[in-house]
Structures are given as C-alpha cells and as structure tokens.
Design an enzyme around this catalytic site. Structure first.
Site, PDB file in Angstrom:
ATOM      1  N   THR A 119      -3.979   6.613  -3.600  1.00  0.00           N
ATOM      2  CA  THR A 119      -3.036   7.695  -3.895  1.00  0.00           C
ATOM      3  C   THR A 119      -1.703   7.105  -4.351  1.00  0.00           C
ATOM      4  OG1 THR A 119      -2.431   7.709  -1.548  1.00  0.00           O
ATOM      5  CG2 THR A 119      -4.084   9.303  -2.257  1.00  0.00           C
ATOM      6  N   HIS A 121       0.837  -1.202   0.000  1.00  0.00           N
ATOM      7  CA  HIS A 121       0.000   0.000   0.000  1.00  0.00           C
ATOM      8  C   HIS A 121       0.873   1.253   0.000  1.00  0.00           C
ATOM      9  CE1 HIS A 121      -2.589  -3.131   1.912  1.00  0.00           C
ATOM     10  NE2 HIS A 121      -3.481  -2.620   1.088  1.00  0.00           N
ATOM     11  N   HIS A 122       0.377   2.280  -0.631  1.00  0.00           N
ATOM     12  CA  HIS A 122       1.101   3.553  -0.697  1.00  0.00           C
ATOM     13  C   HIS A 122       1.290   4.148   0.692  1.00  0.00           C
ATOM     14  CE1 HIS A 122       0.949   8.113  -1.596  1.00  0.00           C
ATOM     15  NE2 HIS A 122       2.174   7.688  -1.820  1.00  0.00           N
ATOM     16  N   GLY A 123       2.497   4.645   0.966  1.00  0.00           N
ATOM     17  CA  GLY A 123       2.799   5.269   2.257  1.00  0.00           C
ATOM     18  C   GLY A 123       2.280   6.695   2.304  1.00  0.00           C
TER      19      GLY A 123
END
Length: 530
Positions: free
Chosen positions: A301, A264-266
């Site tokens: 995102t 998952h995007h940080g």
C-alpha cells in the site's frame, strides 16, 4: 509502593519484638540479630569494575564535550525486559538490537544529557482506546502453551482468517493473524504479552511527558510498531503504540503530524486516521515490485494516489511518498526536506510524531535503500528544527548493529550532541564489542560506509514530479477549515460532524447509483452505439 516495614533484605532487616510471656520470670531469650554478610571477592570485583567503567564514561563525556541541551528538555523511555524476548531463531525481528542501542547510548554517556525513565506496562484499558477488546484480551492471555486452547474458544474462533490454497497459506494462521507455525510474520512466543504491553507503555509514558510539558522531545526506541491494525497483527507488529500515542496527543493538540521514514509503508497508522483531518500521515517508503517475480514490497500500500478515505473530511490528509529501490543519500534528502517542509507549512501541526524505522538504511536484511546513518539522522535534525513537541520512535530495522548505530546517533542529535560523538566507538566500554568490530561489522566505527547493495532505480526528474504532485495535493490541506482551527473541538462536536458526513455519503451514493442506472437504460438513444 512497599512500606519500609515490608522490606526484608540480607543486609538490613526489621527488628521484631521477641515472643515470650511477660509473666514468665525466666530470662528472655537473646534477640537474634542478623550478621552483616561478608562480601565475596567476585562482588568486590564487580563493584570495582562498575566504578571503573563509570569513571571512564565520565572522562569521555568531559573530553567529548557531551552536555545537556540548552533550550529544550529530552526524556528517554525504556525497560530492559523487552530485550529478553525472542521471536524465533530465523525471524528477522531481533529485540537484541535494543540491547546494542542501550550499550552505545550508555558508552557514549548520553544518559547524562536527558531524563531517563523506566517504562511500565500499558494497561488493557489503555490499549483498548484503539484496539478491539477481544484482541487485547487475546494478547494478554496468549503464549505458546495457551495458543491452541484459545483458538478453540468461540469468542476467538470468528477471528481466524479463512484458509487459501498453497502457496498462499504456507503458514497456518490462528486468531488475529497470529501463529505458532514456522515462518510466521507474527509468531506467538514466550513472554510476548510482557513485551507487547511494555513497549506500548514506554511510548505512552513518553507521550505523557509531552502532554505535561515535562519534555520537549521524548524518545521510545522500543516503540514505533506501525503495521498493527485494530484487530489484527501484521508485519511483526501486534499493538499499534503509535495510534495510541496520537490519540492521547489529540486531547491537547488540535493537529498532529505523523512522519514515517521506515522502509515499509506506515499502513496501520494511516488506516486508523484515514477519516480524520486532525491527523496528517506522511510516509516515505519503498514501493513497487520486490523482485523479478512481480510481488509487491510489503505491505503493498501507499501509492501516490492514496491520500485518505475518499469522500470524507480525512481526504487529502494522508501523503505517501512511494520510492523505487536503491535511493541514495542525496535523493532522499531532496525528497524528505522538500515534501516535509511543504507539509508542515500547509498543515501547521502543533505536535509531531516521527517513526525512525532503521530498515531504510543501506545493508538492512529486508530493506532496499542505500541510505547511510548520517542521512537517516538528518531527517531527525530537520524535524527537530521545527521546534514543535516531538515524539521519536523506533520501528523496523533488521541488521541489529546498524540499527543501534543509527538510534544512538539520533539520540545524540535530539540532545544537541550529534557532532560530539567520535566516529570510533568506545569498544572498551561496551559489553559485546564483537557486535561492532571486524570488517563485516563496521570496523568499530559509528558511521561505517554502506556498500550500494541495491541498484538505484530512482530518476531525479521523476522525484521532482512527485514533489510537485504532492505540493498540488497540499493546496487542499492549506485551505481546509481544520488547519486554521486552533481551538480544540469537543468530542460531541466531532461525533456530530462525522455522523453528518457519513449520512451525506450514504445519500450521495444513492443518488450516484440512481443516475448510473438511468444512464444505462438507453445507451442507444444517446447515440453511444452508433
């Protein structure tokens, strides 16, 4: 710390003067001395088993060539109390994965290769270095028993999100995105305050080891919760220990590079530093539609165009590597090493924070990659070779047994013992061998081969174009004044710079708006309607 006089145990107790009148000629009563308790057969058995277990571990350490690293120091920060927490029966986050990680680390004898530290909880003041004070206070007070009462307090009511029509609000949310409803991403559960401040304390203690040069590599597997925002829980994350750690690192290091290999995007870390050129964020993550419904993979995102807040000095200091479903080891290795090497060369960081979310492994309950444990570990090895102060953190990972395998392997890599761990797990030294045995659980192997559960939508030519696009983006970074600065600017200087930038943006927006309106007044006169 307690004084020796305050210690009372069943074996040794402090002598206390008998209380009798000294003028009394009667004989003093006999002093009652505690008898040494007899040990039970069960206690003897437990002690014998502990000694026998340690003897077997030491024999394995010697036979496998497990040694302390030469040339660098590693510290391991942890508190077993985080294992006792339970998000809920159906919730994918299982702190039990930390229990299994600990079992493997101990069974392989890796505790003898590094300094081990018992973590203490972070203080509210430490957490408020990033998070909103009301949010921190709420986290310190909340429990399933207090949640409803806290929701009625005026100071917290303003943080309750607006409700939407179903199915968007199937879960009833309370302040700061927390909920006691079934199915909530960020549930309220028993002992959660203890859990939150403990994992944060472990990460901050690891950070302090780097700041004081007591460690070159510091590990905190219970940390790495990268989705939490300033005043909002998100994606199973409540306190963003990563942001707090980087804020501490900036007191000493002029530039910090944050690398995220979670599936998952940080987003929480990137958002916190999107205006800040002294921190570069680099995130490798799944991006795009989750399934045939078209819903985006959480958090939605981190596109290739997301590179920091436009118009600020932080623009170009966020790099995102959006990856389609099903990427394999070869492709991931190419992406990671090509982009990370270029980012380090351009940005010249003085310290690195590496978030090692294990949900990017194949077979993860929530992930959609086809990466094996050894490739995941190669990312750690690649960053370690840079020879910079390194903080290694956990993160996501929802197939507990594989999370434990990966983090044990990466602990070994950090201590230069990656090639010394036998593939066959020492099952006889592990309290819960059933977690790793049987075909479905990897047949007792440390590196089981994962099936390709997800179709590989990655195209080599598109990955090559992505590398070239990010290489072009790094040209701005390479020539930025912040990159050639090795002297740490004072807080007053940084505040003045940020204020000047904000004022410039305000003026720029006004001028752009004036020009837009002027152009819209006479489109026909410019010939646009002919």
């Amino acid at each position: 710390m307690s004084n020796r006089a305050d210690l009372h145990t069943g074996i040794v107790q402090q002598w206390q003067a008998p209380n009798y009148n000294s003028n009394d000629n009667s004989p003093a009563p006999p002093v009652q001395r505690p008898q040494t308790p007899t040990s039970s057969a069960e206690e003897d058995e437990r002690l014998w088993r502990d000694e026998e277990l340690n003897r077997k571990i030491m024999e394995a350490v010697e036979s496998n060539g497990i040694t302390r690293p030469k040339g660098h120091k590693v510290s391991f920060h942890y508190n077993s109390q985080v294992e006792d927490m339970h998000f809920g029966k159906t919730h994918p986050m299982k702190p039990w994965r930390l229990t299994l990680t600990k079992h493997l680390v101990l069974a392989y004898g890796l505790q003898h290769t590094m300094e081990t530290h018992l973590a203490l909880p972070a203080t509210s003041a430490q957490v408020q270095a990033f998070h909103d004070p009301d949010y921190v206070q709420f986290l310190s007070e909340v429990s399933p028993q207090t949640f409803k009462a806290l929701c009625t307090q005026p100071r917290y009511q303003k943080f309750i999100p607006a409700k939407h029509d179903p199915p968007y609000d199937a879960v009833e949310l309370g302040p700061f995105n927390l909920s006691t409803s079934p199915g909530a991403d960020c549930p309220v559960f028993d002992g959660m305050s203890t859990y939150l401040f403990l994992y944060t304390g472990a990460t901050l203690a690891a950070t302090n080891q780097l700041l004081t040069s007591q460690s070159d590599i510091a590990i905190s597997w219970s940390g790495g919760l990268h989705h939490a925002h300033k005043a909002e829980a998100s994606g199973f994350c409540y306190i963003n220990d990563i942001v707090l750690s980087i804020l501490d690192l900036l007191h000493l290091f002029p530039r910090v590079l944050y690398i995220d290999i979670d599936v998952h995007h940080g987003d929480g870390v990137e958002e916190a530093f999107q205006r800040q050129p002294r921190v570069m964020t680099l995130s490798y993550h799944r991006y795009g539609p989750y399934d045939e419904t078209g819903h985006r993979f959480f958090p939605g995102t981190g596109s290739l165009d997301d590179n920091g807040l436009k118009g600020t000095v932080g623009e170009h200091f966020a790099l995102n590597v959006p990856i389609p479903s099903g990427i394999d080891d070869r492709q991931y290795k190419y992406l990671f090493e090509s982009i990370t090497s270029r980012a380090i060369d351009a940005y010249k960081p003085k310290a690195i924070v590496l978030q090692c979310g294990a949900d990017s492994l194949g077979g993860d309950r929530l992930g959609q990659f086809n990466i094996n444990i050894k490739q995941h570990g190669e990312c750690v090895s690649f960053v370690k070779k840079q020879g910079l102060p390194l903080l290694i953190l956990g993160g996501g990972g929802y197939t507990a047994r594989n999370v434990a395998r990966a983090w044990c392997h990466e602990t070994a890599l950090a201590t230069d013992n990656g090639s010394n761990l036998p593939d066959k797990i020492p099952i006889d030294l592990i309290p819960r061998p059933q977690a790793f045995t049987g075909r479905a659980h990897g047949d007792g192997q440390l590196f089981p081969k994962f099936q390709r559960d997800h179709k590989n939508d990655c195209v080599d030519s598109e990955l090559e174009m992505m590398v070239k696009r990010l290489e072009w983006e790094l040209k701005y970074v390479r020539n930025a004044p912040w990159v050639v600065m090795d002297r740490l600017p004072g807080a007053g200087v940084m505040d003045k710079i940020m204020k000047d930038v904000d004022e410039g943006l305000k003026k720029g927006r006004g001028e752009r708006e004036r020009r837009r309106r002027q152009q819209e007044r006479n489109p026909g006169g410019r010939g646009e309607l002919r």
